[in-house]
Design an enzyme around this catalytic site. Structure first.
Site, PDB file in Angstrom:
ATOM      1  N   VAL A 206      -1.131  -1.668   1.459  1.00 20.66           N
ATOM      2  CA  VAL A 206      -0.859  -2.610   0.377  1.00 20.66           C
ATOM      3  C   VAL A 206      -1.659  -2.226  -0.867  1.00 20.66           C
ATOM      4  CG1 VAL A 206      -0.316  -4.539   1.911  1.00 20.66           C
ATOM      5  CG2 VAL A 206      -2.662  -4.216   1.170  1.00 20.66           C
ATOM      6  N   ASP A 207      -1.036  -2.398  -2.015  1.00 16.73           N
ATOM      7  CA  ASP A 207      -1.759  -2.256  -3.279  1.00 16.73           C
ATOM      8  C   ASP A 207      -2.585  -3.524  -3.492  1.00 16.73           C
ATOM      9  OD1 ASP A 207      -2.398  -1.285  -5.898  1.00 16.73           O
ATOM     10  OD2 ASP A 207      -0.879  -2.636  -6.705  1.00 16.73           O
ATOM     11  N   LYS A 208      -3.565  -3.472  -4.373  1.00 19.66           N
ATOM     12  CA  LYS A 208      -4.385  -4.662  -4.646  1.00 19.66           C
ATOM     13  C   LYS A 208      -3.819  -5.488  -5.796  1.00 19.66           C
ATOM     14  CE  LYS A 208      -8.151  -4.642  -7.107  1.00 19.66           C
ATOM     15  NZ  LYS A 208      -7.910  -5.776  -8.064  1.00 19.66           N
ATOM     16  N   ILE A 411       3.416  -1.707   0.346  1.00 20.54           N
ATOM     17  CA  ILE A 411       3.757  -2.792  -0.577  1.00 20.54           C
ATOM     18  C   ILE A 411       3.062  -2.524  -1.906  1.00 20.54           C
ATOM     19  CG2 ILE A 411       3.840  -5.278  -0.936  1.00 20.54           C
ATOM     20  CD1 ILE A 411       3.308  -5.699   2.000  1.00 20.54           C
TER      21      ILE A 411
END
Length: 525
Positions: A206-208, A411
């Protein structure tokens, strides 16, 4: 992506004059001017000037990064309030943005669509059955003295029962039902191949910024210093920041408005590039700025330093409010505002649901600094966090996860996530906040940016796979039984038709179960 970086650059000549030229004509080591508010056209190093640069399109950092002489800037990023002179270090075709485009193309080429078992099976099965039916009709009468009508009838029964309707429809009707069920929940998947892959996911990256967090700075705390209220700090800070378009200043003003705090207009506003701003409020000169500004004004004390270190240790930005010395009035710090990219409210629940749905590991890949990434990961309950990543480094982490878990989802929402989205088994884009590039590259889009929908999609993907497997197995068993009966003469044409049509209807009804009710997050259900 090509629209992110301007097609022209302001080239600075030897005489100091500037002229606009196509970026393709700018050579390495040439100097270009990047005006306030414009996009950086080429990768380079700052020669003169100071400014805050929004690097979110390339690195995903949620807060603009202060740039000064010697710092690197990337094509496609957005300059803030200051003007920069940049020495070009890479030609347009070699810039970071150009490399991202190339990475996306290479990753897409590696994603060959899965060939279904049914497609391969039908290519052999259909002509084979037709040949067998001809042999059944011809061989016994010609070589064994069988009656022509009897064996012709048996051949017709065999052809009818062997008709692969139920077998062929088993996969598409299940896929369409699954896609429709997810679309009703605000999850759009670009085809059956991707839905099957969603059902096989074992790890998630996941990206932040914009994925785990809201994607925009917000005031997370107000710390008074001395005998002053939080409301007064917000009033003074908003009076200064109301003049600025800087993202951190906007966050302060938005926080004051949310608390319905009114403020009087300040005068003599002046932006101090790379530091903060000053203004006169109620006849007193005030300032709001970063740690460096407070140091240069000589107002930092050990107890203030301790509070600043605590805020910075959480990976948050800070704004220090105070007034400068004038006349008989000594300068002092009045308060500290902590500003950060706050976590989405559904994240903790979403991560629990993802693990319940069978995801073994969730890893955060961020372009933001490692300290911020660690702080957000601890708060969210993410298994691993990696910060300071460029797009090509995110790809390396995706490759590592795929080697360990085979099926990996990614994501993201930004241009910098596009290569990783393209390479992952399933690329998942945030549909509302996400960039056009991320949505175009991804295989699945969350139209409401709700991460809990990912767990629903995985669970429904697993159910879809189980129903496909059952439908295919059921169709094959029915066909096998009636083929044997057809050879031995123990079934009739009407029974063969009933079995073929009945099997097809049962397969369809079983697949349509995916449309009903809420998704059970237990994949075995």
């Amino acid at each position: 992506m090509l629209k992110l970086a301007p097609q022209t650059a302001l080239l600075r000549g030897a005489d100091g004059a500037s002229k606009e030229v196509p970026v393709a004509e700018v050579a390495v080591d040439a100097e270009i001017i990047v005006r306030s508010g414009s996009s950086v056209p080429l990768d380079g190093v700052v020669v003169t000037g100071e400014s805050a640069v929004n690097q979110a399109p390339i690195t995903g950092e949620s807060v603009p990064v202060e740039k000064k002489s010697g710092d690197t800037v990337f094509a496609g990023t957005i300059n803030g309030e200051g003007s920069l002179t940049v020495r070009v270090t890479k030609r347009a075709s070699d810039s970071t943005l150009a490399r991202i485009i190339k990475l996306v193309e290479e990753a897409e080429e590696q994603k060959a669509p899965t060939q279904r078992f049914v497609d391969k099976f039908a290519a052999i099965y259909t002509p084979a059955v037709f040949v067998v039916a001809l042999l059944v009709a011809l061989v016994p009468p010609l070589l064994m003295g069988g009656a022509w009508p009897e064996w012709a009838y048996r051949a017709l029964v065999l052809l009818v029962i062997a008709c692969p309707c139920a077998l062929v429809i088993a996969t598409p009707v299940s896929i369409v039902s699954g896609l429709t069920a997810l679309a009703r929940r605000g999850v759009l998947i670009k085809g059956g191949v991707h839905l099957e892959a969603v059902g096989k996911l074992r790890a998630l990256a996941v990206d932040k910024t914009g994925t785990i967090t809201q994607g925009k700075p917000q005031v997370t705390g107000v710390i008074p210093v001395g005998d002053i209220s939080e409301e007064e700090i917000m009033r003074l800070a908003a009076a200064i920041d109301a003049h600025s378009e800087h993202p951190l200043a906007k966050a302060v003003v938005a926080a004051a408005q949310a608390k319905k705090i009114s403020w009087s207009e300040s005068s003599q506003y002046q932006s101090v590039t790379g530091r903060g701003a000053t203004a006169v409020i109620d006849g007193h000169p005030h300032f709001i700025g970063n740690h460096k500004m407070a140091h240069e004004l000589g107002l930092c004390r050990p107890e203030i330093e301790a509070k600043l270190s605590e805020i910075e240790g959480k990976g948050q930005s800070l704004a220090i409010l105070g007034h400068t010395s004038h006349g008989n009035c000594a300068g002092k710090i009045l308060g500290i505002l902590s500003i950060g990219d706050t976590m989405r409210p559904e994240v903790s629940n979403a991560l629990t649901l993802l693990h319940d749905a069978g995801i073994e590991k969730v890893v955060m890949l961020s372009g933001d600094n490692q300290r911020t990434a660690d702080a957000i990961a601890r708060q969210a309950g993410i298994d691993e966090a990696y910060g300071d990543l460029m797009p090509e480094q995110k790809i390396e982490h995706i490759k590592r996860l795929m080697a360990e878990h085979h099926y990996v989802g990614m994501i993201g929402d930004g241009v910098n996530d596009a290569p990783a989205l393209a390479l992952a088994s399933v690329g998942i884009a945030m549909g509302a906040i996400g960039s056009d590039t991320a949505i175009e590259t991804a295989d699945m889009a969350l139209m409401k940016d709700d991460l809990t929908r990912v767990a629903e999609a995985i669970s429904l993907g697993r159910r879809t796979l189980k129903i496909i497997q059952f439908n295919v197995g059921f169709a094959l068993v029915v066909k096998t039984i009636f083929l044997v009966l057809a050879f031995t003469g123990h079934t009739s044409l009407w029974l063969a038709i009933l079995a073929d049509t009945g099997a097809t209807l049962l397969v369809i009804m079983n697949a349509l179960r995916l449309l009903g009710g809420k998704t059970n997050l237990n994949p075995s259900a």
